[in-house]
Design a protein around this motif. Structure first.
Motif, PDB file in Angstrom:
ATOM      1  N   THR A 136     138.642  37.489 101.794  1.00 24.46           N
ATOM      2  CA  THR A 136     137.910  36.321 102.264  1.00 24.46           C
ATOM      3  C   THR A 136     138.100  35.150 101.312  1.00 24.46           C
ATOM      4  N   SER A 137     137.378  34.085 101.527  1.00 28.54           N
ATOM      5  CA  SER A 137     137.582  32.846 100.776  1.00 28.54           C
ATOM      6  C   SER A 137     136.907  32.908  99.409  1.00 28.54           C
ATOM      7  N   THR A 140     133.222  32.494  99.818  1.00 25.48           N
ATOM      8  CA  THR A 140     132.525  33.650 100.382  1.00 25.48           C
ATOM      9  C   THR A 140     132.370  34.751  99.343  1.00 25.48           C
ATOM     10  N   TYR A 141     133.392  34.949  98.500  1.00 23.40           N
ATOM     11  CA  TYR A 141     133.234  35.917  97.410  1.00 23.40           C
ATOM     12  C   TYR A 141     132.075  35.503  96.507  1.00 23.40           C
ATOM     13  N   ASP A 226     137.794  39.821  94.239  1.00 25.21           N
ATOM     14  CA  ASP A 226     138.543  38.602  94.529  1.00 25.21           C
ATOM     15  C   ASP A 226     139.829  38.451  93.729  1.00 25.21           C
ATOM     16  N   PHE A 246     135.591  35.561 112.938  1.00 26.70           N
ATOM     17  CA  PHE A 246     135.030  35.574 111.585  1.00 26.70           C
ATOM     18  C   PHE A 246     133.520  35.366 111.632  1.00 26.70           C
ATOM     19  N   THR A 259     137.602  38.671 107.511  1.00 28.06           N
ATOM     20  CA  THR A 259     138.870  38.054 107.099  1.00 28.06           C
ATOM     21  C   THR A 259     138.757  36.534 107.046  1.00 28.06           C
ATOM     22  N   TRP A 260     139.185  35.968 105.954  1.00 23.97           N
ATOM     23  CA  TRP A 260     139.228  34.520 105.753  1.00 23.97           C
ATOM     24  C   TRP A 260     140.060  33.879 106.861  1.00 23.97           C
ATOM     25  N   GLU A 262     141.505  31.154 107.021  1.00 22.06           N
ATOM     26  CA  GLU A 262     142.654  30.424 106.483  1.00 22.06           C
ATOM     27  C   GLU A 262     143.629  31.325 105.721  1.00 22.06           C
ATOM     28  N   LEU A 263     143.439  32.627 105.808  1.00 28.17           N
ATOM     29  CA  LEU A 263     144.228  33.549 104.984  1.00 28.17           C
ATOM     30  C   LEU A 263     145.726  33.367 105.183  1.00 28.17           C
TER      31      LEU A 263
END
Length: 302
Positions: A136-137, A140-141, A226, A246, A259-260, A262-263
């Motif tokens: 994730t972003s 978010t972490y 992360d 998401f 899942t991010w 923008e991953l």
């Protein structure tokens, strides 16, 4: 003809199960032997390798492997739950089995672990398929660490998961009409239930192979995983990313995608497949879709 012969061979194929000494513990490995690039399948938190059976049954009759992660299935439960430790297990497994030209397929935490292994072992992978990976972003972490800072493992609802079962049939009947299991194909749910419990013992009941406290620990320690963000630029092979809608970090609803969104833009060669009508359990809902992506990855290198 060829179609009938392929199905006959598939019906006769059974994985070879063995224990791999991975240093401080043994990992349980299921291996379907065959020619060509190996396909390595890594399952999600709380599950086990046999959840891949319905996917593997639709793959080419080649070299396919599935592994029970530490704390899961028939692999040992050794040490404290730590995503860095789980990642190191997969790196070491690839080296011990001397796998090359690998098509890495991972669901949920399995996607995280495959991605980290590919970044660290450049040259061993051909392609990756990440199925709603727990990546994730940065924001978010950070929020997850705030949420988890005051929590004990016993505070997580998963730690209170029912852990006394008569047998797999009781599990199947209990889950088949309950979300998220009611969204799965019944054959996948049956595979999960058939191997989710420890073999019989002297107790009058059977317990989950993945202890609920260990499973809850995996969810909580995800907040501190992360390090994957630094690895993303080092994934140098083509990646197919399949992700559901998401919902951010949610400690009680495990059906939403972690899942991010923008991953894909942070991985050098990544194709994003957005599946808003599916939940986090993509391989359980649609094993045919997952198998089709794996077949395409196999054919791309032939």
């Amino acid at each position: 003809g060829d179609h009938y012969r392929t199905h006959l061979i598939r019906a006769m194929r059974h994985p070879r199960e063995y224990r791999l000494d991975n240093g401080d513990l043994d990992l349980d490995v299921f291996e379907w032997t065959g020619e060509g690039a190996p396909v390595l399948l890594l399952h999600a938190t709380g599950f086990h390798s046999r959840c891949w059976y319905q996917v593997e049954a639709q793959l080419p009759v080649k070299h396919n492997l599935a592994v029970d992660l530490r704390f899961h299935g028939r692999s040992a439960s050794v040490g404290d739950v730590d995503w860095n430790l789980l990642s190191a297990d997969i790196v070491l497994l690839l080296e011990r089995l001397d796998l090359h030209d690998v098509i890495g397929v991972g669901h949920s935490i399995g996607g995280y672990l495959i991605a980290r292994a590919a970044a660290r072992l450049q040259g061993r992978f051909r392609r990756l398929i990440l199925l709603d990976p727990v990546i994730t972003s940065p924001e978010t972490y950070a929020r997850a660490r705030q949420l988890c800072a005051e929590l004990k493992v016993s505070d997580h609802p998963v730690s209170r998961r029912k852990n006394r079962w008569q047998d797999a049939s009781e599990m199947f009947q209990r889950f088949r009409d309950r979300e998220p299991f009611s969204t799965w194909q019944p054959a996948v749910l049956r595979d999960y239930c058939d191997y989710a419990l420890h073999p019989g013992s002297e107790k009058a009941y059977r317990e989950l192979a993945c202890d609920p406290l260990n499973e809850a620990s995996v969810y909580l320690t995800q907040a501190y995983s992360d390090a994957i963000l630094e690895d993303l630029p080092n994934i140098r092979v083509p990646v197919a990313l399949l992700r559901a809608r998401f919902d951010g970090i949610n400690l009680t609803d495990l059906s939403g995608s972690p899942t991010w969104p923008e991953l894909a833009s942070h991985i050098p060669d990544c194709t994003d497949y957005y599946l808003p009508d599916m939940n986090h359990f993509i391989p359980m809902q649609n094993p045919e879709l997952v198998a089709a992506h794996i077949r395409a990855a196999v054919q791309a290198g032939e």
